[in-house]
Motif scaffolding. Sequence first.
Motif, PDB file in Angstrom:
ATOM      1  N   GLU A 183      45.090 -59.246  46.581  1.00 29.39           N
ATOM      2  CA  GLU A 183      45.092 -60.127  45.643  1.00 29.39           C
ATOM      3  C   GLU A 183      43.686 -59.615  45.091  1.00 29.39           C
ATOM      4  O   GLU A 183      42.657 -59.869  45.830  1.00 29.39           O
ATOM      5  CB  GLU A 183      45.171 -61.645  46.125  1.00 29.39           C
ATOM      6  N   LYS A 236      50.913 -63.116  31.720  1.00 23.70           N
ATOM      7  CA  LYS A 236      52.333 -63.242  31.870  1.00 23.70           C
ATOM      8  C   LYS A 236      52.786 -64.937  31.582  1.00 23.70           C
ATOM      9  O   LYS A 236      53.760 -65.102  30.848  1.00 23.70           O
ATOM     10  CB  LYS A 236      52.814 -63.259  33.216  1.00 23.70           C
ATOM     11  N   TYR A 253      43.392 -63.719  36.216  1.00 18.94           N
ATOM     12  CA  TYR A 253      44.271 -63.344  37.182  1.00 18.94           C
ATOM     13  C   TYR A 253      44.697 -64.645  38.088  1.00 18.94           C
ATOM     14  O   TYR A 253      45.857 -64.657  38.673  1.00 18.94           O
ATOM     15  CB  TYR A 253      43.596 -62.292  38.419  1.00 18.94           C
ATOM     16  N   GLU A 262      47.259 -66.136  35.949  1.00 23.53           N
ATOM     17  CA  GLU A 262      48.322 -65.144  35.359  1.00 23.53           C
ATOM     18  C   GLU A 262      48.426 -65.319  33.951  1.00 23.53           C
ATOM     19  O   GLU A 262      49.694 -65.404  33.530  1.00 23.53           O
ATOM     20  CB  GLU A 262      49.461 -65.211  36.083  1.00 23.53           C
TER      21      GLU A 262
END
Length: 604
Positions: free
Chosen positions: A182, A245, A239, A242
């Motif tokens: 990650e 997305k 991140y 997210e």
Amino acid sequence: MLKEEVKTINTARFTYFVQDKHSEFNASDILKSSTLQRSNKDGNQGITEGVFWSKLRLKNDSNKSRTLILYNPLAGINYLDVYLYQKEVLKKRILLGDMREQKSRDFLNRYSAFELLLAPHEEITIVSKIDNFSVIYIAWIIEDTKVFIERESKFLILFSLVTGSFIFFIIVSFMYYLVHKEITYLIISFYIFISFSYQFAIQGIFYALDIGLNLELNTFISWSASQFGAISLLLFTYYFFEMKKNYKKLSYLLYFLLSVNIVLLLANLYALLIEEEYFMLLTPLYNLFYMLSIIFTIVLGFYIKVIGHRYYLLGQSFMFFALIIHSLALLGIIEFYVVYRYLITLSVFVDIILLFIAQSLKTQEHLKALSTAKVMLIEQSRFASMGQAIGHISHQWKHPLTLIGTSVSLLETILRHDKKNTLMHLENELPSMTHSIKHMKKTMMEFSNYYSANLKKVAFSPRETLDNSIALLSAKSTLKNAQITLDIDEDFKIINYEHICSNIMIILIDNSLDEFEYQNDNQILISMKLYKKQYIIRYKDNAGGIKIKPIEKVFEYFVSSKGETTGHGIGLAMVKMLVEDRLNGSISVKNREGGVVFEICFEK
């Protein structure tokens, strides 16, 4: 007036100063001047521009000599010149400041400090010239030498503990990154490192350690840490939520803040190395966009509800509160206390812990989902291989069914047209029919043994298990003219998951058969040995090897060397998962001698 019982004193109320924007004064002018302004109660002039001069008169009002330490509480001052006058005669000039070499200092400390010995009833005048980029603190803190040493020793012990905690979190975050892959953990490690470096620079530790660090670099770390911190937090936010997305439009604002902070970082470097006067112009921009970045992260933490967002929001809110207090103090809106610098350290430390907790909770949830998905994939693989095996069985049943059908048709014809010879023909055909039925029964038994679904570890013979697996693929191996050789002792037994081992071999053998061209030397060699309490399975074929580079990528999901029409990219990914999760082992692959070699290792 310094009385004997006084151990620590802030000279702000007794200090007089003047701002020298155009460098018009010298120490003698300040000594003789009667028009200086009296300092405010904390000595902080806030964020301002230009050189400042200050004057302070000290008198030892005791019957004993006093050894004192005088220091400016703002660590990291660029230049601080001190002139000591006695009866208007210059006795000593002391050059301090972090932009001067450590070897020029008589008393090396994290502050701009010097030692002063005052005889009984001795009076001295201290004229100081302060030249810093923006934040100016004109007063001195005077402490008894013993008190100063004790306080600094306690600080260094506490700071060492904090440093150890920072290093611990850097290592833990990096280890989590290596384990979970990650990138947020790597960003946390970087954020901790930047915060750790900033605290070392702003508290004067780097300078005091004299480790050969370039003085301009030390200053750059102090002044650029806010931009590095903002960049780290924005990347973590990107991140963690997210955003690309899930929140594409919001991500554009994040890109903007990220770009501005990067530009400011480069501008800071330019100002430090080329044009120092730009610091005053850039300083409010540093603070503005750092605050905007923090506000943006707080809004996102409040608006976006994901696992761990409450910890994320709490960390950013605490950081924002600390920055507000610190900024108001620097601007002179509220009284400045040195402890506010430690408030920033505390807020960063708390923020790091809460960000780590937030990401850990998210990772834990992800692992639960992944575990569930793996169970489903195992079942999917099981059903897929069952369908594959049924296809192989249908191939094996074609020939015996054809023979039985032919025999039945023959006997039916004879029964109708030549009844007297029925018994003779029946005796001739029965052995062939019996053999065909036995072959079909044997095939079904192999199928049943393979899919007995024994989910417990059992003692079994690897050779016998592999013989059953090979038998399931016998039709395809015959079609491909492949010879499968087993280098495993017949009396060799292990205790493990028989079905898992068989499933792994089925996938590897089937992949090789798919790659074989029809030729005379198609070979598969499977060996298994016990070496130093570890089972080693070596699988080798001569099907031409794997063309994917790097070759380890073949274990990733949806990566296949067979092409989109024939390959799904699940088989070898399933093999790796079964080896690592069920056998608690490892698998490696390499091309060698016109084929591929897989090596599987797991504990006895």
